[in-house]
Design a protein around this motif. Structure first.
Motif, PDB file in Angstrom:
ATOM      1  N   PHE B 189       0.841  -1.207   0.000  1.00  0.00           N
ATOM      2  CA  PHE B 189       0.000   0.000   0.000  1.00  0.00           C
ATOM      3  C   PHE B 189       0.878   1.260   0.000  1.00  0.00           C
ATOM      4  N   LEU B 190       1.897   1.235   0.871  1.00  0.00           N
ATOM      5  CA  LEU B 190       2.779   2.395   1.003  1.00  0.00           C
ATOM      6  C   LEU B 190       3.545   2.664  -0.284  1.00  0.00           C
ATOM      7  N   VAL B 191       4.057   1.571  -0.890  1.00  0.00           N
ATOM      8  CA  VAL B 191       4.844   1.704  -2.121  1.00  0.00           C
ATOM      9  C   VAL B 191       3.973   2.286  -3.236  1.00  0.00           C
ATOM     10  N   ILE B 192       2.754   1.779  -3.366  1.00  0.00           N
ATOM     11  CA  ILE B 192       1.845   2.286  -4.409  1.00  0.00           C
ATOM     12  C   ILE B 192       1.524   3.767  -4.166  1.00  0.00           C
ATOM     13  N   TRP B 193       1.263   4.091  -2.895  1.00  0.00           N
ATOM     14  CA  TRP B 193       0.949   5.482  -2.548  1.00  0.00           C
ATOM     15  C   TRP B 193       2.130   6.402  -2.883  1.00  0.00           C
ATOM     16  N   PHE B 194       3.337   5.927  -2.533  1.00  0.00           N
ATOM     17  CA  PHE B 194       4.553   6.694  -2.756  1.00  0.00           C
ATOM     18  C   PHE B 194       4.788   6.904  -4.263  1.00  0.00           C
ATOM     19  N   LEU B 195       4.712   5.817  -5.041  1.00  0.00           N
ATOM     20  CA  LEU B 195       4.942   5.907  -6.489  1.00  0.00           C
ATOM     21  C   LEU B 195       3.878   6.781  -7.163  1.00  0.00           C
ATOM     22  N   GLN B 196       2.642   6.617  -6.723  1.00  0.00           N
ATOM     23  CA  GLN B 196       1.545   7.413  -7.285  1.00  0.00           C
ATOM     24  C   GLN B 196       1.821   8.902  -7.072  1.00  0.00           C
ATOM     25  N   ASN B 197       2.324   9.241  -5.861  1.00  0.00           N
ATOM     26  CA  ASN B 197       2.634  10.637  -5.561  1.00  0.00           C
ATOM     27  C   ASN B 197       3.787  11.161  -6.412  1.00  0.00           C
ATOM     28  N   ILE B 198       4.763  10.291  -6.678  1.00  0.00           N
ATOM     29  CA  ILE B 198       5.893  10.707  -7.525  1.00  0.00           C
ATOM     30  C   ILE B 198       5.391  10.969  -8.948  1.00  0.00           C
ATOM     31  N   PHE B 199       4.551  10.072  -9.449  1.00  0.00           N
ATOM     32  CA  PHE B 199       4.049  10.209 -10.819  1.00  0.00           C
ATOM     33  C   PHE B 199       3.156  11.441 -10.993  1.00  0.00           C
ATOM     34  N   TYR B 201       3.809  14.302 -10.196  1.00  0.00           N
ATOM     35  CA  TYR B 201       4.642  15.443 -10.617  1.00  0.00           C
ATOM     36  C   TYR B 201       4.839  15.491 -12.133  1.00  0.00           C
ATOM     37  N   PHE B 202       4.567  14.358 -12.785  1.00  0.00           N
ATOM     38  CA  PHE B 202       4.823  14.300 -14.230  1.00  0.00           C
ATOM     39  C   PHE B 202       3.518  14.269 -15.010  1.00  0.00           C
ATOM     40  N   PRO B 203       3.274  15.266 -15.875  1.00  0.00           N
ATOM     41  CA  PRO B 203       2.085  15.194 -16.715  1.00  0.00           C
ATOM     42  C   PRO B 203       2.241  14.025 -17.718  1.00  0.00           C
ATOM     43  N   PRO B 204       1.158  13.376 -18.110  1.00  0.00           N
ATOM     44  CA  PRO B 204       1.246  12.190 -18.959  1.00  0.00           C
ATOM     45  C   PRO B 204       1.998  12.434 -20.269  1.00  0.00           C
ATOM     46  N   GLU B 205       1.909  13.672 -20.831  1.00  0.00           N
ATOM     47  CA  GLU B 205       2.523  13.923 -22.143  1.00  0.00           C
ATOM     48  C   GLU B 205       4.055  13.876 -22.110  1.00  0.00           C
ATOM     49  N   VAL B 206       4.653  14.045 -20.897  1.00  0.00           N
ATOM     50  CA  VAL B 206       6.131  13.983 -20.851  1.00  0.00           C
ATOM     51  C   VAL B 206       6.633  12.546 -20.627  1.00  0.00           C
ATOM     52  N   LEU B 207       5.701  11.632 -20.380  1.00  0.00           N
ATOM     53  CA  LEU B 207       6.097  10.239 -20.085  1.00  0.00           C
ATOM     54  C   LEU B 207       6.079   9.389 -21.350  1.00  0.00           C
ATOM     55  N   SER B 208       6.987   8.408 -21.395  1.00  0.00           N
ATOM     56  CA  SER B 208       6.998   7.462 -22.516  1.00  0.00           C
ATOM     57  C   SER B 208       5.771   6.553 -22.390  1.00  0.00           C
ATOM     58  N   PRO B 209       5.295   5.896 -23.492  1.00  0.00           N
ATOM     59  CA  PRO B 209       4.078   5.058 -23.416  1.00  0.00           C
ATOM     60  C   PRO B 209       4.108   4.011 -22.303  1.00  0.00           C
ATOM     61  N   PRO B 210       5.253   3.282 -22.089  1.00  0.00           N
ATOM     62  CA  PRO B 210       5.217   2.294 -20.987  1.00  0.00           C
ATOM     63  C   PRO B 210       5.027   2.962 -19.623  1.00  0.00           C
ATOM     64  N   LEU B 211       5.675   4.096 -19.433  1.00  0.00           N
ATOM     65  CA  LEU B 211       5.552   4.795 -18.142  1.00  0.00           C
ATOM     66  C   LEU B 211       4.142   5.366 -17.947  1.00  0.00           C
ATOM     67  N   TYR B 213       1.552   3.943 -19.077  1.00  0.00           N
ATOM     68  CA  TYR B 213       0.763   2.766 -18.699  1.00  0.00           C
ATOM     69  C   TYR B 213       0.925   2.480 -17.195  1.00  0.00           C
ATOM     70  N   VAL B 214       2.172   2.579 -16.732  1.00  0.00           N
ATOM     71  CA  VAL B 214       2.456   2.369 -15.294  1.00  0.00           C
ATOM     72  C   VAL B 214       1.705   3.412 -14.456  1.00  0.00           C
ATOM     73  N   GLN B 215       1.733   4.649 -14.924  1.00  0.00           N
ATOM     74  CA  GLN B 215       1.056   5.737 -14.208  1.00  0.00           C
ATOM     75  C   GLN B 215      -0.445   5.445 -14.075  1.00  0.00           C
ATOM     76  N   LYS B 216      -1.032   4.943 -15.180  1.00  0.00           N
ATOM     77  CA  LYS B 216      -2.467   4.659 -15.177  1.00  0.00           C
ATOM     78  C   LYS B 216      -2.783   3.482 -14.231  1.00  0.00           C
ATOM     79  N   ALA B 217      -1.912   2.461 -14.329  1.00  0.00           N
ATOM     80  CA  ALA B 217      -2.106   1.274 -13.471  1.00  0.00           C
ATOM     81  C   ALA B 217      -2.013   1.664 -11.998  1.00  0.00           C
ATOM     82  N   LEU B 218      -1.030   2.542 -11.703  1.00  0.00           N
ATOM     83  CA  LEU B 218      -0.857   2.990 -10.314  1.00  0.00           C
ATOM     84  C   LEU B 218      -2.057   3.790  -9.840  1.00  0.00           C
ATOM     85  N   SER B 219      -2.593   4.571 -10.735  1.00  0.00           N
ATOM     86  CA  SER B 219      -3.741   5.395 -10.319  1.00  0.00           C
ATOM     87  C   SER B 219      -4.971   4.523 -10.050  1.00  0.00           C
TER      88      SER B 219
END
Lengths: 311, 278
Positions: B189-199, B201-211, B213-219
């Motif tokens: 739970f903590l890891v997901i919360w932490f990663l979600q918070n890091i992501f 900071y990054f708008p989706p348009e600056v992320l590569s397609p795999p990232l 996807y990770v951002q969406k999965a985390l959300s």
């Protein structure tokens, strides 16, 4: 007291208990026997409502176990092979907790009474973690009797006990049975079962193979039984009279003791005694040298013979 | 269930609660957890006071809310571990089987455990109230009605935490696996919360397609954790108190009650299905 109707338990298609129909009458000491993996423990766990049967019904004290499980279990005392204890409690605290759980009246008196009966009164304030296996088993027995149950369900009750302990528990079972309690025992110690039980059931591979009194089981398993008669004197007249009986197949004499091989169609001891008395003989003792329960158990389970059709 | 069965069930639940409660009160765990929670709160309050001393100013409407929030987290961690091992310990020791020989049902056993832990929380809350009232008297940091509101909310949070622990415990057969599971889940739970918070900071348009996807999965995972993790109810509840609006506060209480009922019902079902043996 216990009545199971087509009791069945399946695990992933494997039938651990297969259409079991048991009938335990009130006041009986009923032995429940079977080799390892026969389905004994599964049956007992179903009788305790711990396992749910795949099919069939269980009636205990005339009530359906599935409908009134708690009220029925409140009237059953259980001793399992291994005692699972709260090791941080003393013997007295442990029994006090279960007395509360079962709603025992005058619990202090009852606990002291039972602890005295199994010679544990002196260690009632000792932590259960320090109890030996035998002491634990006796304590388990005490817990089972605490609430004055109508039915005692004993799974290997003398396991781990020394001969003195076994005798104490056996005496206790007999004493409780005389009070009118029905006792259901599952045990590997066949000699103990033979001494105690008025009726035995033998199961193998989940199926009931026999359910009868010991005498009837012997009769069903063998065509002949040996009867040993001790007389004050053996006359030719007596021997001729006995030889005339159809049911006596062989007579062997050793001093004043006759060993007769007789058919098992009925109990012939009375006929033999009467015939000897009519010829002026005095019978000092007469006993059946039948098959032991162990022999009967091995014969039935190894050959998987069902004696139910004949009963 | 007949009336007779119900009364037997209630009686056994009461007796099991009494035994469990006495056992916990004679142990050191509850006192250890209280000591740690007050120690952490004291440390935070000391830093507040130090800040006031250095800057001569400290602006906060509810100065004791944050120390209380941290204190509740510490106590919740204790409760989640205690409840997570409570069923598996009895299953491992075999005492669960012996209890079920008698007039004990899955629901009476489970509710016995639940009420024991709830009563423990009430006891802890009593000591906590004394502690924070004392702190308020000594430091002049306000013991406000809002703090009492936070206490009220914490009772429902404790209920969520306990039912979560009991749910994990009903699934496991050994104490060790219960602890591993509960710690593993909380870390996840903590890891997901932490990663979600890091992501974030990054708008989706600056992320590569795999990232992306990770951002969406985390959300998505984060959304579910918000409902699954009992600690989410704590943070949401504290936010609702800060907002001062009664609606989110009451809604949070309602969700906590639903969460408790669902998890306790699932635990009873699992206990029945899994049985009393390992």
């Amino acid at each position: 007291m216990i009545h199971t109707k087509n009791l069945t338990k399946e695990y992933d298609g494997f039938r651990a208990v297969d259409n079991l129909n048991l009938k335990v009458e009130k006041g009986q000491i009923y032995g429940f026997l079977g080799p390892n993996g026969a389905g004994k423990t599964t049956t007992i766990l179903m009788l305790l409502g711990i396992l749910k049967p795949t099919e069939g019904e269980i009636y205990i004290m005339g009530e359906s176990l599935s409908k009134n499980p708690l009220d029925i279990k409140r009237r059953i005392g259980v001793v399992s092979e291994k005692q699972y204890l709260y090791k941080d409690m003393t013997a007295w605290e442990y029994l006090n907790f279960f007395a509360d759980l079962y709603g025992v009246k005058n619990k202090e008196k009852r606990i002291d009474e039972l602890l005295s009966a199994v010679n544990l009164i002196d260690v009632k304030d000792r932590k259960l973690g320090a109890f030996s296996r035998g002491m634990q088993q006796k304590l388990g027995f005490t817990r089972a009797l605490l609430h004055d149950p109508d039915l005692l369900l004993l799974d290997e009750p003398v396991s781990g006990l020394d001969p003195t302990g076994i005798k104490q528990i056996r005496d206790l079972i007999e004493k409780e049975n005389k009070k009118g309690r029905t006792v259901f025992i599952s045990s590997h110690l066949l000699s103990e079962v033979e001494k105690l039980c008025s009726k035995v059931a033998i199961i193998n591979k989940g199926k009931l193979l026999a359910e009868d009194s010991m005498d009837n089981l012997r009769r069903k398993l063998t065509d002949f039984v040996q009867i040993e008669v001790e007389l004050t004197e053996v006359s030719k007249d007596i021997l001729d009279t006995l030889r005339a009986f159809d049911f006596i197949k062989e007579i062997h004499q050793e001093k004043n003791v006759l060993t007769l091989k007789v058919t098992t169609d009925k109990d012939h001891r009375a006929d033999i005694s009467k015939a000897i008395a009519q010829k002026g003989g005095v019978v000092l003792g007469i006993k059946t040298l039948g098959m032991s329960l162990e022999e009967a158990f091995i014969t039935i389970t190894q050959k998987n013979i069902s004696l139910l059709a004949a009963s | 269930m007949s009336n007779r069965e119900l009364s037997l069930s209630i009686r056994s639940m009461k007796i099991l609660t009494k035994r469990e409660l006495l056992s916990s009160l004679y142990g050191w765990g509850i006192y250890g957890a209280m000591f740690v929670s007050f120690l952490v709160s004291s440390f935070i309050i000391r830093n507040f006071l130090k800040g006031i001393g250095e800057n001569n100013i400290f602006i906060s409407s509810y100065p004791l809310n944050f120390p209380l929030f941290i204190s509740v987290i510490v106590i919740s961690l204790y409760l989640v571990i205690v409840s997570a091992v409570s069923i598996s310990r009895e299953r491992e020791q075999g005492t669960l089987e012996v209890l079920f020989y008698g007039p004990v049902s899955s629901s009476s056993f489970l509710l016995g455990k639940y009420f024991t832990d709830m009563i423990l929380y009430f006891i802890i809350t009593g000591f906590s109230l004394i502690y924070f009232f004392g702190v308020s008297l000594l430091t002049n940091l306000g013991f406000t009605p809002i703090l009492l509101k936070a206490y009220l909310l914490s009772i429902f949070i404790a209920s969520c935490v306990i039912s979560f622990g009991l749910f994990i415990s009903s699934l496991t057969g050994r104490v060790r696996s219960s602890i591993i599971w509960i710690i593993g889940i909380l870390i996840a739970f903590l890891v997901i919360w932490f990663l979600q918070n890091i992501f974030l900071y990054f708008p989706p348009e600056v992320l590569s397609p795999p990232l992306r996807y990770v951002q969406k999965a985390l959300s998505v995972a984060y959304y579910f954790i918000n409902w699954i993790s009992p600690f989410s109810y704590l943070s949401r509840g504290m936010e609702s108190i800060q907002l001062g609006s009664p609606k989110p506060f009451l809604l949070n209480i309602l969700y906590s009650i639903i969460y408790t009922v669902v998890l306790l019902s699932l635990s009873v079902y699992i206990l029945k299905a899994k049985g009393v043996r390992i």
